[in-house]
Each structure stands twice: as structure tokens, then as C-alpha cells.
Design a protein around this motif. Structure first.
Motif, PDB file in Angstrom:
ATOM      1  N   THR A   5      -1.255  -8.468  -2.198  1.00 11.00           N
ATOM      2  CA  THR A   5      -1.833  -7.243  -2.760  1.00 11.00           C
ATOM      3  C   THR A   5      -1.816  -6.038  -1.814  1.00 11.00           C
ATOM      4  OG1 THR A   5      -4.236  -7.441  -1.949  1.00 11.00           O
ATOM      5  CG2 THR A   5      -3.606  -8.590  -3.814  1.00 11.00           C
ATOM      6  N   CYS A   6      -1.913  -4.669  -2.142  1.00 12.89           N
ATOM      7  CA  CYS A   6      -1.990  -3.657  -1.412  1.00 12.89           C
ATOM      8  C   CYS A   6      -2.880  -3.819  -0.398  1.00 12.89           C
ATOM      9  CB  CYS A   6      -2.330  -2.604  -2.395  1.00 12.89           C
ATOM     10  SG  CYS A   6      -2.263  -0.896  -1.622  1.00 12.89           S
ATOM     11  N   LYS A   7      -4.127  -4.140  -0.754  1.00 10.45           N
ATOM     12  CA  LYS A   7      -5.212  -4.635   0.338  1.00 10.45           C
ATOM     13  C   LYS A   7      -4.685  -5.328   1.473  1.00 10.45           C
ATOM     14  CE  LYS A   7      -9.676  -3.514  -2.128  1.00 10.45           C
ATOM     15  NZ  LYS A   7     -10.568  -4.157  -2.914  1.00 10.45           N
ATOM     16  N   LYS A  31       6.326   2.143   0.022  1.00 11.13           N
ATOM     17  CA  LYS A  31       6.547   2.774  -0.732  1.00 11.13           C
ATOM     18  C   LYS A  31       5.300   3.363  -1.671  1.00 11.13           C
ATOM     19  CE  LYS A  31      10.089   3.422  -4.392  1.00 11.13           C
ATOM     20  NZ  LYS A  31       9.482   3.102  -5.558  1.00 11.13           N
ATOM     21  N   HIS A  32       4.606   2.304  -2.054  1.00  7.18           N
ATOM     22  CA  HIS A  32       3.463   2.370  -2.929  1.00  7.18           C
ATOM     23  C   HIS A  32       2.459   3.388  -2.083  1.00  7.18           C
ATOM     24  CE1 HIS A  32      -0.165   1.740  -4.901  1.00  7.18           C
ATOM     25  NE2 HIS A  32      -0.668   1.070  -3.949  1.00  7.18           N
ATOM     26  N   ALA A  33       2.357   2.850  -0.838  1.00  4.71           N
ATOM     27  CA  ALA A  33       1.202   3.949  -0.171  1.00  4.71           C
ATOM     28  C   ALA A  33       1.967   5.325   0.056  1.00  4.71           C
ATOM     29  CB  ALA A  33       1.361   3.441   1.447  1.00  4.71           C
ATOM     30  N   ALA A  43      -8.679   6.759  -1.078  1.00  4.17           N
ATOM     31  CA  ALA A  43      -8.941   5.462  -0.487  1.00  4.17           C
ATOM     32  C   ALA A  43      -7.713   5.246   0.516  1.00  4.17           C
ATOM     33  CB  ALA A  43      -9.019   4.336  -1.654  1.00  4.17           C
ATOM     34  N   HIS A  44      -6.450   5.494  -0.295  1.00  5.27           N
ATOM     35  CA  HIS A  44      -5.355   5.412   0.313  1.00  5.27           C
ATOM     36  C   HIS A  44      -5.002   5.992   1.616  1.00  5.27           C
ATOM     37  CE1 HIS A  44      -4.568   2.982  -3.355  1.00  5.27           C
ATOM     38  NE2 HIS A  44      -3.506   2.272  -2.734  1.00  5.27           N
ATOM     39  N   LEU A  45      -5.508   7.479   1.634  1.00  3.37           N
ATOM     40  CA  LEU A  45      -5.551   8.407   2.647  1.00  3.37           C
ATOM     41  C   LEU A  45      -6.149   7.678   3.948  1.00  3.37           C
ATOM     42  CD1 LEU A  45      -5.675  11.834   1.044  1.00  3.37           C
ATOM     43  CD2 LEU A  45      -3.697  10.773   1.868  1.00  3.37           C
TER      44      LEU A  45
HETATM   45 ZN    ZN Z   1      -2.677   0.640  -3.407  1.00  5.69          ZN
END
Ligand code: ZN
Length: 79
Positions: A5-7, A31-33, A43-45
Motif C-alpha cells: 500500500t501507499c502507507k 508516481k502516485h505521490a 496527508a501526502h504532502l
Molecule cells: Zn497515497
């Protein structure tokens, strides 16, 4: 094929990535980030800022990367 997962990859959401190699999955999460960064997702920042701090310390970054690579390698193969 394995899933992370992203996390798990230092991100901030539960989006899943599927790849055959760690380098591939790392590229997908990057790429997703970048996409989330462009959308100004708070949240991603925050997650990206933490990663950037880590990148200032090459040893810590290398350690983090190797840890994640081992996590990926320990995952069961999916069909
Ligand atoms: Zn994400």
C-alpha cells in the motif's frame, strides 16, 4: 506479483500497488505521490516532507529503502 500500500511505502493512503519487483513498486508509489502532491493532498504532502527529511541523510534513506525492499521480498506471491 506482490502488493503493497501507499502507507507501507512511506505514503499516506491505502491505495494498493501491484508489481513483480521492489523497484517497480517503488516507482509506482513515487508516481502516485507526485500526483497527490499536484492535487495538494495534505496527508501526502506531510508524508513527502518526512521522506525529504530522510533523503537529507543518505545512510538513513538507504536503510529505509533496504527495510522496505525486505518487506516487499517477504510478501507472499500473488497470482
Ligand atoms: Zn497515497
Amino acid at each position: 506479483m506482490k502488493t503493497m500500500t501507499c502507507k507501507q511505502l512511506g505514503g499516506a493512503c491505502d491505495k494498493t500497488f501491484h508489481a513483480n519487483s521492489f523497484d517497480e513498486i517503488a516507482g509506482m508509489s513515487k508516481k502516485h505521490a507526485m500526483e497527490m502532491f499536484q492535487k495538494n493532498d495534505a496527508a501526502h504532502l506531510t508524508a513527502m516532507n518526512e521522506m525529504q527529511d530522510l533523503m537529507k541523510k543518505p545512510e538513513a534513506m538507504k536503510e529505509w529503502f533496504e527495510k522496505k525492499r525486505k518487506e516487499f521480498e517477504a510478501l507472499p506471491e500473488e497470482n
